[in-house]
Each structure stands twice: as structure tokens, then as C-alpha cells.
Design an enzyme around this catalytic site. Structure first.
Site, PDB file in Angstrom:
ATOM      1  N   MET A   1       0.813  -1.125   0.055  1.00 14.42           N
ATOM      2  CA  MET A   1      -0.059  -0.142   0.193  1.00 14.42           C
ATOM      3  C   MET A   1       0.831   1.214   0.139  1.00 14.42           C
ATOM      4  O   MET A   1       0.551   2.230   0.474  1.00 14.42           O
ATOM      5  CB  MET A   1      -0.881  -0.034   1.384  1.00 14.42           C
ATOM      6  CG  MET A   1      -1.877  -1.202   0.995  1.00 14.42           C
ATOM      7  SD  MET A   1      -3.429  -1.085   1.972  1.00 14.42           S
ATOM      8  CE  MET A   1      -2.855  -0.702   3.521  1.00 14.42           C
TER       9      MET A   1
ATOM     10  N   GLY B   1      10.786  -3.346   5.754  1.00 18.13           N
ATOM     11  CA  GLY B   1       9.882  -4.381   5.973  1.00 18.13           C
ATOM     12  C   GLY B   1       9.556  -4.643   4.346  1.00 18.13           C
ATOM     13  O   GLY B   1       9.752  -5.652   4.053  1.00 18.13           O
ATOM     14  N   HIS B   2       8.820  -3.742   3.722  1.00 17.37           N
ATOM     15  CA  HIS B   2       8.725  -3.908   2.239  1.00 17.37           C
ATOM     16  C   HIS B   2      10.104  -4.319   1.407  1.00 17.37           C
ATOM     17  O   HIS B   2      10.347  -4.965   0.623  1.00 17.37           O
ATOM     18  CB  HIS B   2       7.947  -2.748   2.009  1.00 17.37           C
ATOM     19  CG  HIS B   2       6.740  -2.249   2.092  1.00 17.37           C
ATOM     20  ND1 HIS B   2       6.658  -0.951   3.109  1.00 17.37           N
ATOM     21  CD2 HIS B   2       5.259  -2.692   2.272  1.00 17.37           C
ATOM     22  CE1 HIS B   2       5.307  -1.055   3.283  1.00 17.37           C
ATOM     23  NE2 HIS B   2       4.736  -1.967   2.889  1.00 17.37           N
TER      24      HIS B   2
ATOM     25  N   GLN C   1     -10.388  -2.451   2.427  1.00 17.46           N
ATOM     26  CA  GLN C   1      -9.795  -3.051   3.778  1.00 17.46           C
ATOM     27  C   GLN C   1      -9.771  -2.134   5.067  1.00 17.46           C
ATOM     28  O   GLN C   1      -9.393  -2.751   5.939  1.00 17.46           O
ATOM     29  CB  GLN C   1      -8.517  -3.878   3.492  1.00 17.46           C
ATOM     30  CG  GLN C   1      -7.313  -2.872   3.180  1.00 17.46           C
ATOM     31  CD  GLN C   1      -6.138  -3.569   2.881  1.00 17.46           C
ATOM     32  OE1 GLN C   1      -5.827  -4.221   1.614  1.00 17.46           O
ATOM     33  NE2 GLN C   1      -4.991  -3.822   3.750  1.00 17.46           N
TER      34      GLN C   1
ATOM     35  N   GLY D   1       4.761 -10.410   4.415  1.00 27.54           N
ATOM     36  CA  GLY D   1       5.759 -10.089   5.711  1.00 27.54           C
ATOM     37  C   GLY D   1       4.751 -10.825   6.963  1.00 27.54           C
ATOM     38  O   GLY D   1       3.692 -11.126   7.206  1.00 27.54           O
ATOM     39  N   GLN D   2       5.695 -11.700   7.560  1.00 29.74           N
ATOM     40  CA  GLN D   2       5.345 -12.228   8.885  1.00 29.74           C
ATOM     41  C   GLN D   2       4.536 -11.525   9.929  1.00 29.74           C
ATOM     42  O   GLN D   2       3.628 -11.753  10.641  1.00 29.74           O
ATOM     43  CB  GLN D   2       6.521 -13.324   9.559  1.00 29.74           C
ATOM     44  CG  GLN D   2       6.091 -13.855  10.911  1.00 29.74           C
ATOM     45  CD  GLN D   2       5.090 -15.017  10.542  1.00 29.74           C
ATOM     46  OE1 GLN D   2       4.940 -15.541   9.616  1.00 29.74           O
ATOM     47  NE2 GLN D   2       4.326 -15.346  11.681  1.00 29.74           N
ATOM     48  N   LYS D   3       4.800 -10.139   9.879  1.00 26.22           N
ATOM     49  CA  LYS D   3       4.178  -9.180  10.656  1.00 26.22           C
ATOM     50  C   LYS D   3       2.728  -9.238  10.556  1.00 26.22           C
ATOM     51  O   LYS D   3       2.202  -9.190  11.685  1.00 26.22           O
ATOM     52  CB  LYS D   3       5.050  -7.826  10.212  1.00 26.22           C
ATOM     53  CG  LYS D   3       4.048  -6.496  10.734  1.00 26.22           C
ATOM     54  CD  LYS D   3       4.537  -5.858  11.925  1.00 26.22           C
ATOM     55  CE  LYS D   3       3.705  -4.656  12.394  1.00 26.22           C
ATOM     56  NZ  LYS D   3       2.475  -4.609  11.629  1.00 26.22           N
TER      57      LYS D   3
HETATM   58  O1  PAF Z   1      -0.206  -5.848   3.836  1.00 28.64           O
HETATM   59  C1  PAF Z   1      -0.694  -4.807   3.023  1.00 28.64           C
HETATM   60  O2  PAF Z   1       0.072  -3.900   2.655  1.00 28.64           O
HETATM   61  C2  PAF Z   1      -2.063  -4.901   2.150  1.00 28.64           C
HETATM   62  O3  PAF Z   1      -2.791  -5.649   3.335  1.00 28.64           O
HETATM   63  C3  PAF Z   1      -1.952  -5.569   0.985  1.00 28.64           C
HETATM   64  C4  PAF Z   1      -1.721  -6.998   1.132  1.00 28.64           C
HETATM   65  C5  PAF Z   1      -1.095  -4.934  -0.039  1.00 28.64           C
HETATM   66  C6  PAF Z   1      -3.439  -5.611   0.183  1.00 28.64           C
HETATM   67  O4  PAF Z   1      -3.963  -4.279   0.130  1.00 28.64           O
END
Ligand code: PAF
Length: 277
Positions: free
Chosen positions: A27, A33-34, A58, A144-146
Site C-alpha cells: 500500500m 519491511g517492504h 480493507q 511479511g510475517q508481521k
Molecule cells: O499488507 C498490505 O500492505 C496490504 O494488506 C496488501 C497485502 C497490500 C493488500 O492491500
């Protein structure tokens, strides 16, 4: 690096990408982390696609969709430096055109833990991830496991829907003080940032007790509660010790257990977890 905004444009070039294709859905507002997911995906795949899409479905009506941190320019620079081939950053209307009316839900796993605190959250996650996987068509996708519950739910969706890709889950990246890196850490002021260490401290106590032979989940939860309650800025949303596959709460730890917690530090809700084997 190519920045692509529409599904049609991506589909045109998908067949020219070298396989295997790795995919990291995000997002945006990227953090270490990313980047750890991106680096691992870069190593293991010939092509690498990253999506940046703040998914409205979400977020609950009282959650932070409008204020969720965003910085596309900075994200693009970081991803370019990591050797990403394609950024997919669609608009909301591209992903949810008027009349959109189809939802993916992994019902059992979604109605626990985060799903209780955030009704509808996982339905939004599984719907967008299913759509992204269908569009990007990767060989591997990285999470991620987070967000342990999210990772379990996505694995179950992929298995139940026979999607033809591998889900790779990588360890939580932490700061020097143990705090799990998260986009929402930017909401913490200096004092709260210090107080937030209490989550990792509580998880460490759980691990230490278990390593010393303690299997009573309630006793471990009580010790974690005491630790967190010693921090004036913290207020517990939940502490859970659950079977790491079914997410059913455990009385005794006899198989891999997911110890997870959600704690408010001031107004910011943080989550973290460890697995006890
Ligand atoms: O973990 C996230 O950043 C979001 O939930 C994802 C998997 C990109 C879905 O919008």
C-alpha cells in the site's frame, strides 16, 4: 523501471516479461519491511513487479483510509534503486469500477483476532489480493510475517482457489529496539515510540517462558498482560496464543503456536507476533 496504471497496459507487456515473475503487493509508503520483501523477490526471480495501491475496502468506516501515509515519488525512487522492473499503481476506479460487486472471503480464518477488531478488513484484503494476483499473474508473491493472520488467510485462499503460484512469507523486520517496522509507526510521537517497545518485550517474555518449559497458554498470556500493563501509554486490545494453522485459541502449547497481540499506544493500534515451535 516502468510505472503502469492500467490493467490493459500491464496485460500488454505481461507476456514479454522473463519468468519467474516475483510480485510484492504494497500500500506504498515503503519501509524496511517492504524493502526486505523486494530484495528477496529480486534475488529469486527474473522479473519483479511491485504494486502500490491503498485499498479502500480493507479499511473500516472509522479507520485511517484518508490519512493513511502516502508518498508515491519517494516510493518510486526507492524501488528504482532496488532494480524493480514494473510498478503497478492503479486508481481506485481501475480496481473497483462502478457496479463492482464480487468479494472473496476466507470465512473461518478471517473471523478471529484482527477480524474481530476490524470487521470486513480481511474480506477487503483477500478481494484485492485475488484481483492483483489475477492481473499480475506472478510465479511467487511475497508477504511479511508481521501480518501473520493476513499471510495465513492468503495462503488458504491460494490453496482453496487453486491459484497457480507460491506464497512466500518472510520474517518481520524490527528496529534496534525490537519494534516491528510498520507504516503506522509514523503516527507515534517520541514518547509513544519509546513506549511501543513493550510489545516486543511481552513477546520475548512469552518466548522465554516457553523455552523454560511453560506450556500453559493462559499463564503466558497473564505474564504478557502484566508486562504491557506496566506501560502507562499502552492499552491491550487482545493477546492471543493460537494454533498457527487454524488460529484456534490454545490452552496448552503442544504444536506451533502463533503468539499475537494488538495494543494501542496512545491512539495508534500496533500489532506484532512470534511463532513458538
Ligand atoms: O499488507 C498490505 O500492505 C496490504 O494488506 C496488501 C497485502 C497490500 C493488500 O492491500
Amino acid at each position: 523501471m516502468k510505472v503502469i496504471k492500467t490493467i490493459a497496459e500491464y496485460r500488454k507487456i505481461r507476456c514479454s516479461l522473463d519468468c519467474p515473475i516475483g510480485f510484492v503487493p504494497t500500500m506504498g509508503y515503503l519501509h524496511e519491511g517492504h524493502i526486505s520483501l523486494v530484495r528477496e523477490a529480486r534475488k529469486k526471480n527474473l522479473s519483479l513487479v511491485v504494486s502500490i495501491f491503498v485499498n479502500p475496502t480493507q479499511f473500516g468506516p472509522k479507520e485511517d483510509f484518508n490519512t493513511y501515509p502516502r508518498d508515491l515519488e519517494r516510493d518510486l525512487t526507492l524501488l528504482d534503486d532496488e532494480g524493480v522492473n514494473i510498478i503497478f499503481c492503479p486508481s481506485i476506479v481501475e480496481m473497483y469500477p462502478p457496479g463492482f460487486d464480487c468479494w472473496i472471503e476466507v470465512t473461518q480464518l478471517s473471523n478471529r483476532l484482527e477480524g474481530i477488531a476490524r470487521p470486513g478488513h480481511f474480506r477487503g484484503v483477500t478481494t484485492i489480493v485475488a484481483k492483483l494476483l489475477n492481473i499480475i499473474n506472478p510465479d511467487r508473491a511475497y508477504f511479511g510475517q508481521k501480518d501473520a493472520q493476513q499471510a495465513s488467510i492468503i495462503k488458504k485462499m491460494v490453496s482453496d482457489l487453486n491459484l497457480d503460484l507460491k506464497i512466500v512469507v518472510l520474517p518481520t523486520v524490527r528496529g534496534n529496539d525490537g519494534l516491528a517496522i510498520s507504516s503506522r509507526n509514523v503516527y507515534l510521537n517520541k514518547e509513544e515510540r519509546k513506549a511501543a517497545k513493550i510489545l516486543f518485550k511481552a513477546l520475548n517474555i512469552a518466548e522465554r517462558l516457553h523455552l523454560n518449559g511453560e506450556n500453559d497458554a493462559r499463564l503466558i498470556c497473564n505474564e504478557m498482560t502484566k508486562i504491557i500493563e506496566s506501560e502507562p501509554l499502552a492499552s491491550i486490545d487482545y493477546i492471543s496464543i493460537a494454533d498457527s494453522n487454524t488460529l484456534n485459541e490454545l490452552d496448552k502449547i503442544i504444536k506451533p503456536a502463533l503468539v499475537s497481540l494488538a495494543v494501542f499506544i496512545g491512539k495508534t493500534r500496533l500489532i506484532d507476533n512470534i511463532i513458538l515451535n
